[in-house]
Design an enzyme around this catalytic site. Structure first.
Site, PDB file in Angstrom:
ATOM      1  CE  LYS A 146     -21.076 -60.791  23.033  1.00 46.77           C
ATOM      2  NZ  LYS A 146     -21.127 -60.917  21.847  1.00 46.77           N
ATOM      3  CB  CYS A 202     -20.687 -82.022  18.892  1.00 47.69           C
ATOM      4  SG  CYS A 202     -22.306 -82.498  20.117  1.00 47.69           S
ATOM      5  CE  LYS A 231     -16.111 -68.409  19.580  1.00 48.46           C
ATOM      6  NZ  LYS A 231     -16.626 -67.096  19.874  1.00 48.46           N
ATOM      7  CD1 TRP A 242     -24.062 -76.791  23.400  1.00 47.43           C
ATOM      8  CD2 TRP A 242     -24.898 -77.310  21.706  1.00 47.43           C
ATOM      9  NE1 TRP A 242     -25.060 -75.531  23.297  1.00 47.43           N
ATOM     10  CE2 TRP A 242     -25.766 -76.024  22.202  1.00 47.43           C
ATOM     11  CE3 TRP A 242     -25.880 -77.837  20.805  1.00 47.43           C
ATOM     12  CZ2 TRP A 242     -26.858 -75.364  21.667  1.00 47.43           C
ATOM     13  CZ3 TRP A 242     -27.013 -77.289  20.022  1.00 47.43           C
ATOM     14  CH2 TRP A 242     -27.383 -75.993  20.809  1.00 47.43           C
ATOM     15  CD  GLU A 269     -22.219 -57.990  19.977  1.00 47.05           C
ATOM     16  OE1 GLU A 269     -23.300 -58.539  19.490  1.00 47.05           O
ATOM     17  OE2 GLU A 269     -21.357 -58.774  20.215  1.00 47.05           O
ATOM     18  CG  HIS A 325     -42.103 -44.815  18.274  1.00 44.97           C
ATOM     19  ND1 HIS A 325     -43.155 -43.763  17.813  1.00 44.97           N
ATOM     20  CD2 HIS A 325     -40.946 -44.118  17.913  1.00 44.97           C
ATOM     21  CE1 HIS A 325     -42.551 -42.747  17.208  1.00 44.97           C
ATOM     22  NE2 HIS A 325     -41.117 -42.868  17.294  1.00 44.97           N
ATOM     23  CD  GLU A 363     -23.375 -63.896  23.797  1.00 45.85           C
ATOM     24  OE1 GLU A 363     -23.520 -64.790  23.308  1.00 45.85           O
ATOM     25  OE2 GLU A 363     -22.725 -63.101  23.401  1.00 45.85           O
ATOM     26  NE  ARG A 416     -16.681 -77.978  17.342  1.00 49.90           N
ATOM     27  CZ  ARG A 416     -17.225 -77.270  16.133  1.00 49.90           C
ATOM     28  NH1 ARG A 416     -16.489 -76.311  15.763  1.00 49.90           N
ATOM     29  NH2 ARG A 416     -17.997 -78.010  15.496  1.00 49.90           N
ATOM     30  CG  ASN A 442     -20.299 -81.140  15.122  1.00 51.21           C
ATOM     31  OD1 ASN A 442     -19.504 -80.616  14.321  1.00 51.21           O
ATOM     32  ND2 ASN A 442     -21.328 -80.827  15.703  1.00 51.21           N
ATOM     33  N   GLY A 443     -23.170 -83.040  14.682  1.00 53.08           N
ATOM     34  CA  GLY A 443     -24.119 -82.710  13.748  1.00 53.08           C
ATOM     35  C   GLY A 443     -25.517 -83.338  14.212  1.00 53.08           C
TER      36      GLY A 443
END
Ligand code: F6R
Length: 594
Positions: free
Chosen positions: A470, A2, A589, A76, A466, A489, A473, A29, A102-103
């Site tokens: 990438k 958000c 983000k 979001w 990483e 293993h 996601e 966001r 936001n929250g």
């Protein structure tokens, strides 16, 4: 997670185009809904709906709203599906108060129940809607907007940055925050509130950072901040050195590819932090242990830090996921430096851990966003100089984090050789970027793939993790990073005919062993994509395809360079799949909830 914006213009002009411009810059966001509220003719006007900003704007013409002050939101979803009803701004029943938030309000259900018994009627499934109802209730009890907001935050529990307007007190925005970011911008044409600086870079450079529980009152005359006892707080004004262009695509198709291309600059600029790092190290003094705490991509940068600090500085180093940090608390002491790595500086899991670490140890934040919560709460700060990162997938901030860690390790161990290797990194990165067309073509070969493996040893192991993150996601293809020696293993059982396996093979100590691992997967039918030194003929014969990297990139600095082709592969595969790399589904983000 958000984004919120507020603006009040000094002159009597329409604020909607500016609000829209600002909130559009926060799309990273939240991108499932957008809404604006403005005030004019004694009424709050609201336009909101679910959908991407551009879709909702095409439908509702969001810039066409009357009034010279207002608030805006990109969502979001956390509580309640993306829908018009659940989009912000939320209002009370009589439309006298509008709020963006936001929250997460953790106790909203009990508040809602209580208010319902008192006769309040709720329209949405959100936690936020209790806020305008509470403010209205307190204003009915004769509190002014500021104090109604103050009374409201005495009731709500959780994380929030909120901005509220009311028909009963026009020409004013009241805002407050706890555990969610909020900045106040002092512009030439007006005053601004925002979750993050890219929203207002074009309009205001001078920034105030409100602390938890402070109440910000914005009107045409200026900004006043009150503490919890109603005293005026003399806030420091800080100037942002980012430019508005930095938060634009500048001709690139996506922010992600722009940011991938800015990585050499991000490294060069971050190398300027050497002196600051020397001062931090001198001040910390006797250092017996380093403990990195981070999430996601920042966690992978931290893992590289462990390899580096243990091998070149000989200091025991741990890496802990911020969300798992509480189990390690008893091992901290005043000889431990706890290092928080974060692009946003606002990640809730990291902030929670930072508050705990501050009680026993010295803390250092390696953070990209100036003025963010980690920079204000850690004892020391290294600011990565990557500029604003808008694409949801971290790229340039990752290499800038790595650069800071490498500088830290090199200064700590007085390793001049490593320092001079670091100077060469920007040129090495640019050489990789010259292979953009080749990598784009190459990415088309993997359209069939449902799973990828990424293998690396030593310094290249975090790069494998990483690279896999990438890919998954943004392309939604399953990618798994493994320490190359660990494959046998268990996971080797998953290697089948044609499965893509990316092997990271810089020249150095681990080369031969990783090459054996490459052969293991190749002999089981894997389709091997190798990253290795240009001119490595043996690699060419063993892998299906090789992305050549300058042979002067030594194993120790390979993480800073070898990640670049992996970012490009993820980006181009995502385009092949028809997804938007800047806004992957379900992700935001800045993760301001635990
Ligand atoms: C992945 C990504 C995330 C973040 C993580 C931590 O591309 O960006 O995994 O790294 O959410 O965020 P920061 O670094 O802001 O603490």
């Amino acid at each position: 997670m958000c984004g919120i914006v507020g603006c009040i213009l000094k002159e009597d002009e329409d604020v909607a185009p500016i609000l829209f411009d600002c909130i559009s810059k926060l799309e990273y966001r939240g991108y499932d809904s957008i809404g604006l509220a403005t005030f004019s003719d004694n009424k709050i006007h609201i336009k909101k709906d679910k959908g991407k900003i551009i879709e909702v704007d095409n439908k509702l013409n969001l810039t066409d709203m009357p009034g010279s002050f207002g608030i805006a939101h990109v969502r979001w979803a956390t509580h309640g599906d993306p829908s018009k009803m659940n989009s912000h701004p939320h209002v009370d029943e009589e439309n006298t108060v509008a709020v963006v938030h936001n929250g997460i309000i953790e106790n909203y259900l009990e508040i809602k129940e209580k208010l319902t018994l008192e006769g309040h009627v709720f329209k949405s499934e959100t936690d936020t809607e209790v806020i305008p109802h509470l403010i209205q209730k307190f204003m009915d009890e004769k509190f002014d907007l500021e104090h109604a907001v103050r009374k409201t935050i005495e009731v709500i529990e959780g994380a929030y940055a909120i901005a509220a307007i009311s028909t009963r007190e026009p020409n004013k925005i009241v805002a407050t925050r706890k555990d969610s970011p909020l900045i106040v911008g002092l512009g030439e044409n007006g005053y601004y509130l925002a979750s993050d600086s890219p929203a207002i870079l074009k309009y205001a450079k001078d920034i105030i950072y409100p602390e938890k529980g402070e109440i910000v009152i914005v009107d045409r005359e200026g900004v006043i901040v009150h503490d919890e006892f109603d005293n005026v707080v003399n806030k420091q004004i800080e100037t942002i050195n980012w430019t508005p262009e930095m938060a634009e695509k500048e001709g690139y198709e996506h922010f992600m590819i722009k940011e991938i291309n800015e990585q050499a600059t991000a490294v060069t600029n971050t190398l300027t932090q050497k002196e600051n790092i020397q001062e931090i190290i001198d001040d910390v003094g006797d250092l017996q242990r380093v403990c990195f705490v981070a999430c996601g991509t920042s966690y992978h940068a931290s893992l590289t830090g462990k390899y580096l600090i243990e091998s070149i500085a000989g200091i025991p180093t741990d890496v802990i996921l911020a969300s798992e940090f509480k189990y390690s608390v008893n091992t901290l002491n005043d000889k431990t430096l706890v290092v928080f790595i974060s692009q946003s500086g606002e990640t809730a899991d990291s902030l929670k851990a930072l508050d705990v670490a501050n009680q026993t140890s010295k803390t250092l934040g390696i953070v990209n966003v100036a003025g963010s919560a980690i920079t204000r709460r850690a004892d020391y700060v290294i600011q990565t100089q990557a500029g604003p990162e808008i694409g949801v997938a971290a790229t340039k901030t990752y290499v800038a984090q790595l650069t800071s860690i490498y500088l830290f390790a090199a200064v700590l161990s007085k390793n001049e050789e490593l320092l001079s290797e670091l100077e060469k990194v920007p040129a090495f990165i640019d050489e990789v970027l010259e292979q953009d067309d080749f990598i784009k073509e190459l990415s088309k070969r993997y359209n069939y793939a449902r799973d990828f493996f990424y293998l690396g040893r030593g310094y290249s192991y975090p790069t494998a993790l990483e690279g896999a993150l990438k890919l998954k996601e943004i392309s939604y293809i399953h990618g798994e990073g493994y320490a190359a020696g660990e494959l046998k293993h268990g996971p080797l059982a998953l290697i089948d005919e044609g499965i893509p396996v990316v092997v990271i093979l810089p020249p150095g100590d681990n080369y031969r062993k990783t090459m054996s691992n490459l052969e293991e997967v190749k002999s089981r039918g894997a389709n091997v994509l190798a990253l290795g030194a240009e001119g490595d003929e043996s690699l060419k014969t063993k892998a299906d395809v090789v992305i050549p990297i300058n042979p002067d990139v030594k194993e120790i600095i390979a993480p800073l360079v070898y990640i670049v082709p992996l970012q490009l592969i993820a980006y181009y595969i995502t385009l092949e799949k028809g997804h938007d790399p800047d806004k992957p589904k379900n992700l935001a983000k800045c993760v301001t909830v635990e």
